[in-house]
Design an enzyme around this catalytic site. Structure first.
Site, mmCIF file in Angstrom:
data_model
loop_
_atom_site.group_PDB
_atom_site.id
_atom_site.type_symbol
_atom_site.label_atom_id
_atom_site.label_comp_id
_atom_site.label_asym_id
_atom_site.label_seq_id
_atom_site.Cartn_x
_atom_site.Cartn_y
_atom_site.Cartn_z
ATOM 1 C CE1 TYR A 1 2.092 -11.642 0.618
ATOM 2 C CE2 TYR A 1 -0.278 -12.004 0.620
ATOM 3 C CZ TYR A 1 0.824 -11.269 1.022
ATOM 4 O OH TYR A 1 0.655 -10.169 1.830
ATOM 5 C CB SER B 1 -1.866 -11.366 4.620
ATOM 6 O OG SER B 1 -2.896 -11.158 3.658
HETATM 7 P P1 NAP Z 1 5.535 -2.316 0.670
HETATM 8 O O1 NAP Z 1 5.157 -0.879 0.734
HETATM 9 O O2 NAP Z 1 5.960 -2.899 -0.632
HETATM 10 O O3 NAP Z 1 6.635 -2.568 1.794
HETATM 11 C C1 NAP Z 1 7.429 -3.727 1.835
HETATM 12 C C2 NAP Z 1 8.638 -3.439 2.701
HETATM 13 O O4 NAP Z 1 9.427 -4.622 2.770
HETATM 14 C C3 NAP Z 1 9.500 -2.336 2.119
HETATM 15 O O5 NAP Z 1 10.002 -1.532 3.163
HETATM 16 C C4 NAP Z 1 10.626 -3.092 1.441
HETATM 17 O O6 NAP Z 1 11.800 -2.283 1.470
HETATM 18 C C5 NAP Z 1 10.756 -4.304 2.362
HETATM 19 N N1 NAP Z 1 11.368 -5.413 1.650
HETATM 20 C C6 NAP Z 1 10.965 -5.988 0.486
HETATM 21 N N2 NAP Z 1 11.838 -6.929 0.108
HETATM 22 C C7 NAP Z 1 12.813 -6.951 1.067
HETATM 23 C C8 NAP Z 1 14.005 -7.687 1.231
HETATM 24 N N3 NAP Z 1 14.392 -8.619 0.340
HETATM 25 N N4 NAP Z 1 14.768 -7.453 2.329
HETATM 26 C C9 NAP Z 1 14.401 -6.513 3.234
HETATM 27 N N5 NAP Z 1 13.293 -5.778 3.129
HETATM 28 C C10 NAP Z 1 12.509 -5.991 2.044
HETATM 29 O O7 NAP Z 1 4.305 -3.239 1.147
HETATM 30 P P2 NAP Z 1 3.434 -3.280 2.486
HETATM 31 O O8 NAP Z 1 2.045 -3.466 2.041
HETATM 32 O O9 NAP Z 1 3.754 -2.173 3.404
HETATM 33 O O10 NAP Z 1 3.931 -4.661 3.085
HETATM 34 C C11 NAP Z 1 4.338 -4.840 4.423
HETATM 35 C C12 NAP Z 1 3.820 -6.182 4.933
HETATM 36 O O11 NAP Z 1 2.394 -6.157 4.965
HETATM 37 C C13 NAP Z 1 4.213 -7.385 4.069
HETATM 38 O O12 NAP Z 1 4.602 -8.449 4.907
HETATM 39 C C14 NAP Z 1 2.914 -7.724 3.364
HETATM 40 O O13 NAP Z 1 2.839 -9.076 2.989
HETATM 41 C C15 NAP Z 1 1.899 -7.366 4.432
HETATM 42 N N6 NAP Z 1 0.535 -7.164 3.924
HETATM 43 C C16 NAP Z 1 0.254 -6.166 3.046
HETATM 44 C C17 NAP Z 1 -1.035 -6.023 2.575
HETATM 45 C C18 NAP Z 1 -1.408 -4.948 1.578
HETATM 46 O O14 NAP Z 1 -2.496 -5.044 0.985
HETATM 47 N N7 NAP Z 1 -0.591 -3.913 1.403
HETATM 48 C C19 NAP Z 1 -2.054 -6.896 2.987
HETATM 49 C C20 NAP Z 1 -1.724 -7.903 3.895
HETATM 50 C C21 NAP Z 1 -0.442 -8.022 4.362
HETATM 51 P P3 NAP Z 1 13.042 -2.312 0.431
HETATM 52 O O15 NAP Z 1 12.453 -2.406 -0.955
HETATM 53 O O16 NAP Z 1 13.750 -1.023 0.734
HETATM 54 O O17 NAP Z 1 13.836 -3.512 0.825
#
Ligand code: NAP
Length: 258
Positions: free
Chosen positions: A151, A138
């Site tokens: 984070y 990120s």
């Molecule tokens: P999201 O829609 O909340 O997706 C998170 C994913 O991680 C879901 O598939 C969730 O599935 C899984 N997850 C959460 N807790 C888990 C656990 N304990 N074990 C296994 N899987 C788990 O959010 P996203 O934005 O797509 O996030 C994906 C990545 O992008 C993350 O690493 C996040 O830090 C990074 N990121 C996001 C942003 C943003 O603004 N969205 C910005 C920078 C970086 P389940 O709930 O089914 O387990």
């Protein structure tokens, strides 16, 4: 034949979008997250639309035994040639509002699972002289001023992990990419308890993943989709590398000597 892609956090957001894109490129998939039923719905759609084979591997990546199960799959399944280390979460509030238990869970998910899965895949990929690891970090990992200290620390870990792995495994034929999204519209905000009404405009998740895959195809070590001037990252790396010769000094710098 296209390698199978194992994607963590594939049930929603960025991970589900990677699943869609890699399926459309003809890759078989292994999807990992906690919500098996939700991944089944995504897999059924992608099987019907693309004809690829998709396995579901439900796992909670804060649990040691589940991480070990996914790591074993990465070690043993020689069809898997790409790991997308994407599962992750955010934590609301500042350090004083957060509990030790929540911090430990976040670190397990965002760093421990990332390192152990990268190690399992990376060791086999290096022995085979091929393979790719995509780590979703990120831009917050570059912004201590954002006051998302825990984070951001986990995301700084993901950036360093990627750079170190690229240095170690690159010469053995393994490609490692760190992707640094800025704010992207996914469920991560609601899950962390953010007030949706107060959130700033964000990048669309399809645009984010398509840009990240353009970086992947170009074999970029670091992809920052929102960064307009790529030369700024190069200057940042050059400043860091300019310090390295000093780190061999056996005497403290003059400003510390009386
Ligand atoms: P999201 O829609 O909340 O997706 C998170 C994913 O991680 C879901 O598939 C969730 O599935 C899984 N997850 C959460 N807790 C888990 C656990 N304990 N074990 C296994 N899987 C788990 O959010 P996203 O934005 O797509 O996030 C994906 C990545 O992008 C993350 O690493 C996040 O830090 C990074 N990121 C996001 C942003 C943003 O603004 N969205 C910005 C920078 C970086 P389940 O709930 O089914 O387990």
């Amino acid at each position: 034949m296209s390698p199978t892609v194992l994607i963590t956090g594939a049930s929603s957001g960025i991970g589900a979008t990677y699943a869609d894109r890699f399926a459309r490129r003809g890759h078989d998939l292994v999807l990992v997250a906690r919500d098996g039923a939700r991944m089944e719905v995504l897999a059924a759609r992608l099987r019907a639309e693309t004809g690829v084979a998709i396995d579901i591997l439900p796992a909670d990546l804060t649990h040691e035994a589940d991480i070990a199960r996914v790591a074993a799959r990465l070690r043993d399944d020689s069809g898997i040639g790409i790991l997308v280390n994407n599962a992750g979460a955010a934590l609301s509030g500042g350090i004083a509002d957060q509990t030790g238990a929540a911090i430990a869970r976040l670190i397990a998910l965002n760093t421990t699972s990332l390192a152990l899965l990268a190690q399992a895949a990376g060791a086999r990929f290096a022995a085979e002289g091929r393979g790719s690891i995509i780590n979703i970090a990120s831009v917050v990992g570059l912004i201590p001023e954002f006051a998302a200290t825990i984070y951001g620390s986990t995301k700084a870990f993901a950036i360093f992990l990627s750079q170190g792995l690229a240095f170690e495994l690159g010469p053995k034929g393994v490609y490692v990419q760190a992707v640094l999204p800025a704010a992207t519209r996914t469920e991560i905000w609601e899950r962390a308890g953010a007030d949706l009404a107060t959130l700033p405009p964000m990048m669309d998740v399809n645009d984010l993943v398509d840009a990240a895959l353009a970086g992947f195809d170009a074999r970029e070590p670091i992809t920052i989709p929102a960064l307009t001037d790529a030369a700024l990252w190069d200057a940042y790396q050059a400043a860091r590398q300019a310090m390295l010769p000093s780190f061999g000094n056996t005497e403290p710098a003059a400003r510390y000597r009386g």
